[in-house]
Scaffold this motif. Structure first.
Motif, PDB file in Angstrom:
ATOM      1  N   ALA A   6      -5.035   4.791   0.579  1.00  0.00           N
ATOM      2  CA  ALA A   6      -3.893   3.882   0.689  1.00  0.00           C
ATOM      3  C   ALA A   6      -2.950   4.308   1.814  1.00  0.00           C
ATOM      4  N   LEU A   7      -2.791   5.614   2.003  1.00  0.00           N
ATOM      5  CA  LEU A   7      -1.935   6.120   3.075  1.00  0.00           C
ATOM      6  C   LEU A   7      -2.485   5.719   4.445  1.00  0.00           C
ATOM      7  N   VAL A   8      -3.770   5.925   4.648  1.00  0.00           N
ATOM      8  CA  VAL A   8      -4.389   5.578   5.935  1.00  0.00           C
ATOM      9  C   VAL A   8      -4.293   4.070   6.180  1.00  0.00           C
ATOM     10  N   LEU A  54       0.820  -1.217   0.000  1.00  0.00           N
ATOM     11  CA  LEU A  54       0.000   0.000   0.000  1.00  0.00           C
ATOM     12  C   LEU A  54       0.852   1.265   0.000  1.00  0.00           C
ATOM     13  N   GLU A  55       2.060   1.182   0.535  1.00  0.00           N
ATOM     14  CA  GLU A  55       2.963   2.334   0.448  1.00  0.00           C
ATOM     15  C   GLU A  55       3.284   2.641  -1.008  1.00  0.00           C
ATOM     16  N   ALA A  56       3.521   1.603  -1.792  1.00  0.00           N
ATOM     17  CA  ALA A  56       3.782   1.810  -3.226  1.00  0.00           C
ATOM     18  C   ALA A  56       2.556   2.398  -3.917  1.00  0.00           C
ATOM     19  N   VAL A  57       1.367   1.970  -3.498  1.00  0.00           N
ATOM     20  CA  VAL A  57       0.131   2.503  -4.083  1.00  0.00           C
ATOM     21  C   VAL A  57       0.008   3.990  -3.772  1.00  0.00           C
ATOM     22  N   ALA A  96       2.328   6.138  -2.877  1.00  0.00           N
ATOM     23  CA  ALA A  96       3.402   6.912  -3.494  1.00  0.00           C
ATOM     24  C   ALA A  96       3.117   7.160  -4.973  1.00  0.00           C
ATOM     25  N   THR A  97       2.641   6.130  -5.651  1.00  0.00           N
ATOM     26  CA  THR A  97       2.297   6.267  -7.068  1.00  0.00           C
ATOM     27  C   THR A  97       1.118   7.211  -7.250  1.00  0.00           C
TER      28      THR A  97
END
Length: 113
Positions: free
Chosen positions: A47-49, A21-24, A26-27
């Motif tokens: 995604a961040l939360v 989810l970090e990659a999600v 960030a993208t």
């Protein structure tokens, strides 16, 4: 017979999902164009939360140093891989080898824990 999932394996699963989810996020952040586009901004926030919640859950069981390194490593490796795969970033042998090294370090941290 009942299967019991250990707290540690649950924490590692949450950590891996949180890294993805970090990659999600960030993208999505990159695609939000400074939060001026609604859909990528909403994906970023969701995604961040979720990513932070999963990391916080994992930290209840796993050490912070290892968890943070694994979380960042997964996110960074997937973000750069996705960017190269979609043409947003140039592909080079050195980059691929460095990403593989990053993945190797993440796996090593898991194996040492």
């Amino acid at each position: 017979m009942r299967s019991v999932v250990s707290p540690s394996s649950l924490a590692w699963s949450a950590l891996v999902v949180s890294g993805v989810l970090e990659a999600v996020w960030a993208t999505a952040l990159g695609r939000s164009e400074g939060f001026s586009r609604l859909a990528p901004t909403l994906v970023f926030v969701a995604a961040l939360v979720a990513s932070m919640a999963g990391l916080a859950f994992a930290l209840r069981t796993l050490p912070v140093g290892t968890s943070y390194a694994v979380w960042v490593g997964i996110g960074a490796a997937l973000t750069v891989t996705w960017s190269m795969a979609t043409g947003g970033e140039a592909v080079s042998l050195v980059k691929v080898l460095l990403v593989l090294g990053l993945v190797g370090c993440v796996v090593g941290l898991k194996l040492l824990h």
